[in-house]
Motif scaffolding. Sequence first.
Motif, PDB file in Angstrom:
ATOM      1  N   ALA A 140       0.824  -1.208   0.000  1.00  0.00           N
ATOM      2  CA  ALA A 140       0.000   0.000   0.000  1.00  0.00           C
ATOM      3  C   ALA A 140       0.862   1.263   0.000  1.00  0.00           C
ATOM      4  O   ALA A 140       1.792   1.385   0.787  1.00  0.00           O
ATOM      5  N   GLN A 141       0.565   2.153  -0.896  1.00  0.00           N
ATOM      6  CA  GLN A 141       1.245   3.454  -0.938  1.00  0.00           C
ATOM      7  C   GLN A 141       0.168   4.490  -0.667  1.00  0.00           C
ATOM      8  O   GLN A 141      -0.560   4.860  -1.567  1.00  0.00           O
ATOM      9  N   VAL A 142       0.050   4.920   0.581  1.00  0.00           N
ATOM     10  CA  VAL A 142      -1.073   5.809   0.871  1.00  0.00           C
ATOM     11  C   VAL A 142      -0.687   7.251   1.132  1.00  0.00           C
ATOM     12  O   VAL A 142      -1.481   8.149   0.933  1.00  0.00           O
ATOM     13  N   THR A 143       0.541   7.484   1.599  1.00  0.00           N
ATOM     14  CA  THR A 143       0.862   8.852   2.014  1.00  0.00           C
ATOM     15  C   THR A 143       1.634   9.630   0.971  1.00  0.00           C
ATOM     16  O   THR A 143       2.418   9.084   0.210  1.00  0.00           O
ATOM     17  N   ASP A 144       1.378  10.947   0.974  1.00  0.00           N
ATOM     18  CA  ASP A 144       2.066  11.848   0.062  1.00  0.00           C
ATOM     19  C   ASP A 144       3.167  12.608   0.797  1.00  0.00           C
ATOM     20  O   ASP A 144       4.201  12.927   0.235  1.00  0.00           O
ATOM     21  N   PRO A 242     -12.304  11.106  -9.854  1.00  0.00           N
ATOM     22  CA  PRO A 242     -13.442  10.769  -8.986  1.00  0.00           C
ATOM     23  C   PRO A 242     -14.550   9.993  -9.710  1.00  0.00           C
ATOM     24  O   PRO A 242     -15.394   9.382  -9.067  1.00  0.00           O
ATOM     25  N   ASP A 243     -14.502  10.015 -11.046  1.00  0.00           N
ATOM     26  CA  ASP A 243     -15.613   9.423 -11.810  1.00  0.00           C
ATOM     27  C   ASP A 243     -15.331   8.004 -12.265  1.00  0.00           C
ATOM     28  O   ASP A 243     -15.376   7.694 -13.462  1.00  0.00           O
ATOM     29  N   ARG A 244     -15.007   7.144 -11.335  1.00  0.00           N
ATOM     30  CA  ARG A 244     -14.867   5.730 -11.655  1.00  0.00           C
ATOM     31  C   ARG A 244     -15.078   4.941 -10.374  1.00  0.00           C
ATOM     32  O   ARG A 244     -15.251   5.505  -9.304  1.00  0.00           O
ATOM     33  N   LYS A 245     -15.058   3.622 -10.506  1.00  0.00           N
ATOM     34  CA  LYS A 245     -15.215   2.762  -9.322  1.00  0.00           C
ATOM     35  C   LYS A 245     -14.038   2.982  -8.379  1.00  0.00           C
ATOM     36  O   LYS A 245     -12.913   3.183  -8.828  1.00  0.00           O
ATOM     37  N   ALA A 246     -14.280   2.925  -7.103  1.00  0.00           N
ATOM     38  CA  ALA A 246     -13.249   3.272  -6.125  1.00  0.00           C
ATOM     39  C   ALA A 246     -12.168   2.208  -5.985  1.00  0.00           C
ATOM     40  O   ALA A 246     -12.403   1.017  -6.164  1.00  0.00           O
ATOM     41  N   LYS A 247     -10.984   2.717  -5.653  1.00  0.00           N
ATOM     42  CA  LYS A 247      -9.847   1.865  -5.277  1.00  0.00           C
ATOM     43  C   LYS A 247      -9.170   2.565  -4.115  1.00  0.00           C
ATOM     44  O   LYS A 247      -9.153   3.796  -4.053  1.00  0.00           O
ATOM     45  N   GLY A 248      -8.637   1.813  -3.164  1.00  0.00           N
ATOM     46  CA  GLY A 248      -7.965   2.458  -2.045  1.00  0.00           C
ATOM     47  C   GLY A 248      -7.327   1.444  -1.132  1.00  0.00           C
ATOM     48  O   GLY A 248      -7.052   0.316  -1.541  1.00  0.00           O
ATOM     49  N   THR A 249      -7.112   1.852   0.116  1.00  0.00           N
ATOM     50  CA  THR A 249      -6.395   1.008   1.065  1.00  0.00           C
ATOM     51  C   THR A 249      -7.133   0.945   2.398  1.00  0.00           C
ATOM     52  O   THR A 249      -7.718   1.931   2.832  1.00  0.00           O
TER      53      THR A 249
END
Length: 471
Positions: A140-144, A242-249
Amino acid sequence: FAARLEVPAATVVKKLFELGIMAAISQVIDFDTASLVGEDLGFKIEKEIIVTEEDLLFNDTEDSPESLKPRSPVVVVMGHVDHGKTSLLDAIRSTNVIANEAGGITQHIGAYRVRVNDKKITFLDTPGHEAFTAMRARGAQVTDIAILVVAADDGIMPQTVEAINHAKAAGVTIIVAINKIDKEGANPDKIMQELTEYELIPEAWGGDTICVPISAKYKQNIDGLLEMVLLVAEMKELKANPDRKAKGTVIESQLDKGRGPVATVLVQNGTLRVGDIIVAGTAVGRVRAMVDDRGASVKKAGPSVPVEVVGLNEVPVGGDIFYAVTDEKKARSVVEKRKQKIKDENTVSRQAVSLDALFDQIKEGEVKDLNIIVKADVQGSVEAVKQSLEKLSNDEVRVKCIHGGVGGITESDVMLASASNAIIVGFNVRPDSGAAASAKRDEVDIRLYRVIYNAIEEIEAAMKGMLAPQF
Ligand code: GDP
């Protein structure tokens, strides 16, 4: 390659020779070279793309530049124990949290958002580099941005160095918060001086590391710090579609008595909606309800927004990547296969981060850096081992020391190694029991030496062995 084209190997070698590549018959060539040679010989060369059931289901295609919109930054707070990480997170939350506007009670869901001017920032609620790297080890790469807290009355300590190296290994921008400036004996200049030893040159001195003096306890200059976070975020031009199915962690998860499996997820692309079917690790389910960081029930969550999700059939693990998908049946089938795979992997050994495995990858051209973590009994040895090993770098492989420190090998070192594909070199030190156990589990290669020469010799010998044959 010649066999694939059904031409004599000598023909391919000759073409390579014309391109200035002195290749042996057994040499591995990359796709670009292969397509040059192949097309020269009158063939059409295409990359073979293997599409799995998961790829089809997740449909994780790249977004067109027009579809990308700015998103807010995701920030983690790191630093040595007692330097004020928790106090800073509390100060930020109490002064800026969006909850104040709704008059609601803040919910601890593992992440929260604050508003500064008219912009937002997402903070991960768990301070420290261990949690950060544990997630990274899971892919997971979550932070900026990482805010590195350094107490102005104390200076750079071992965990500060760890935090710097963990953030650097992840390619995250570091902003330094020089904390406790209210205290007598606080010396921000001394901190800035110490930072230069770790290649963090303060902006004030012509470098590009932003340093902000603050007092977390007395809430001094917190706004100044947040403005700098926004400035850095702006330079990074963070975007998502924002206009697609979500992806995340998955950030956090738990089994709630009343609600069942509950997971806080950070949406990283797309928009997550109530009713969506999601897959996270080996968990699957339809989103029944979502709660944001101010305890409000929400119907949707866009990029950089953390929400607590109810509806999964089991508790996912922090660091699991989640996808919203359209086909529930296929989602369940993918999850079943993942479970089966985990069962199989428990009997067959997983891909290891060992010296040998790394060399194989380097040989295949997949890896150009040989990442090393050096731990030793004294600082002088850390430097000596680090420099000797880095000097072994050649045209094909760069030996890169991503972290070095005094003391025994810890679990955090093993996590960093696992997340960064590194091996650990210990000099006159041993792994503690936690480190030994997790190294065994994650198959991280720990090499222990008593004589520097032996360390150099062993790594050099292995590097020689892995070099491509040359003429
Ligand atoms: P953490 O271990 O990094 O999370 O550190 P904490 O936030 O728990 O802080 C450790 C101690 O330092 C606590 O007693 C805090 O009250 C104190 N502290 C934190 N920030 C400041 C500050 O800006 N000024 C002063 N004087 N004390 C602080």
